[in-house]
Design an enzyme around this catalytic site. Structure first.
Site, short mmCIF file in Angstrom:
data_model
loop_
_atom_site.label_atom_id
_atom_site.label_comp_id
_atom_site.label_asym_id
_atom_site.label_seq_id
_atom_site.Cartn_x
_atom_site.Cartn_y
_atom_site.Cartn_z
N ASP A 29 0.80 -1.75 -0.20
CA ASP A 29 0.38 -0.37 -0.10
C ASP A 29 0.83 1.23 -0.25
O ASP A 29 1.74 1.50 0.95
CB ASP A 29 -1.04 0.12 0.96
CG ASP A 29 -1.90 0.61 1.54
OD1 ASP A 29 -1.88 2.06 0.78
OD2 ASP A 29 -3.12 0.33 1.51
N HIS A 93 -10.46 -6.27 -2.82
CA HIS A 93 -8.93 -6.40 -1.80
C HIS A 93 -9.25 -6.61 -0.80
O HIS A 93 -10.67 -5.67 0.42
CB HIS A 93 -7.91 -5.01 -1.83
CG HIS A 93 -8.88 -3.18 -1.45
ND1 HIS A 93 -9.74 -3.00 -2.42
CD2 HIS A 93 -8.75 -2.83 -0.79
CE1 HIS A 93 -10.47 -2.25 -1.90
NE2 HIS A 93 -9.40 -1.75 -0.44
N LEU A 94 -8.52 -7.01 0.28
CA LEU A 94 -7.91 -7.46 1.12
C LEU A 94 -6.59 -6.19 1.90
O LEU A 94 -5.74 -6.11 0.98
CB LEU A 94 -7.07 -8.46 1.36
CG LEU A 94 -8.43 -9.69 1.07
CD1 LEU A 94 -7.61 -11.48 1.30
CD2 LEU A 94 -9.57 -9.96 1.58
N HIS A 95 -6.63 -6.19 2.92
CA HIS A 95 -5.91 -5.25 3.43
C HIS A 95 -5.36 -6.77 4.61
O HIS A 95 -5.56 -7.04 5.39
CB HIS A 95 -6.09 -3.70 4.16
CG HIS A 95 -6.67 -2.81 3.24
ND1 HIS A 95 -5.80 -2.33 3.03
CD2 HIS A 95 -7.81 -2.45 3.29
CE1 HIS A 95 -6.52 -1.13 2.72
NE2 HIS A 95 -8.35 -1.77 2.49
#
Length: 131
Positions: A29, A93-95
């Site tokens: 990120d 999306h996955l964080h």
């Protein structure tokens, strides 16, 4: 119109990609809330996690799981937290967030990463993934 993440998939926008296969991509990120904060996406452009087709959804977590040991090794965190917010970019999306306390999962801590810091972290995570 392509999402920001689709443009990253196609190499139109630079990103620190740490793991990729034919269906999924993991990259750092650019506004990490903790060092090593990684996004994991399916390569199909789809807005909402819970309306993904079952096959894509079923593969997303096992792909993300492959990144976790490298993040733990590189950051020395106690755990890697997982968040699904889904409002920032209209692409599922996955964080993955290296964390030592639940308070680490806070977007108020996000700050722009420098190109140098992101590149160094990307190198370390990719090296850990190579084992």
């Amino acid at each position: 119109m392509s999402t920001l993440f689709t443009r990253i998939i196609h190499g139109e926008i630079p990103a620190q990609k740490v793991l990729e296969d034919d269906r999924y991509l993991a990259f750092l990120d650019i506004r990490p809330i903790r060092p090593g904060h990684t996004l994991v996406i399916p390569k199909i452009e789809h807005d909402y996690l819970f309306t993904l087709d079952d096959e894509t959804l079923a593969g997303l977590l096992p792909f993300a799981k492959r990144v976790v040991p490298a993040l733990e090794q590189v950051t020395g965190c106690k755990r890697v937290g997982v968040m699904v917010a889904g409002l920032e970019v209209p692409h599922t999306h996955l964080h993955l967030v290296p964390m030592n306390a639940i308070s680490d999962l806070n977007f108020a801590h996000a700050k722009e990463g420098t190109a140098e810091a992101l590149a160094a972290m990307g190198d370390r995570v990719r090296e850990a993934l190579r084992g």
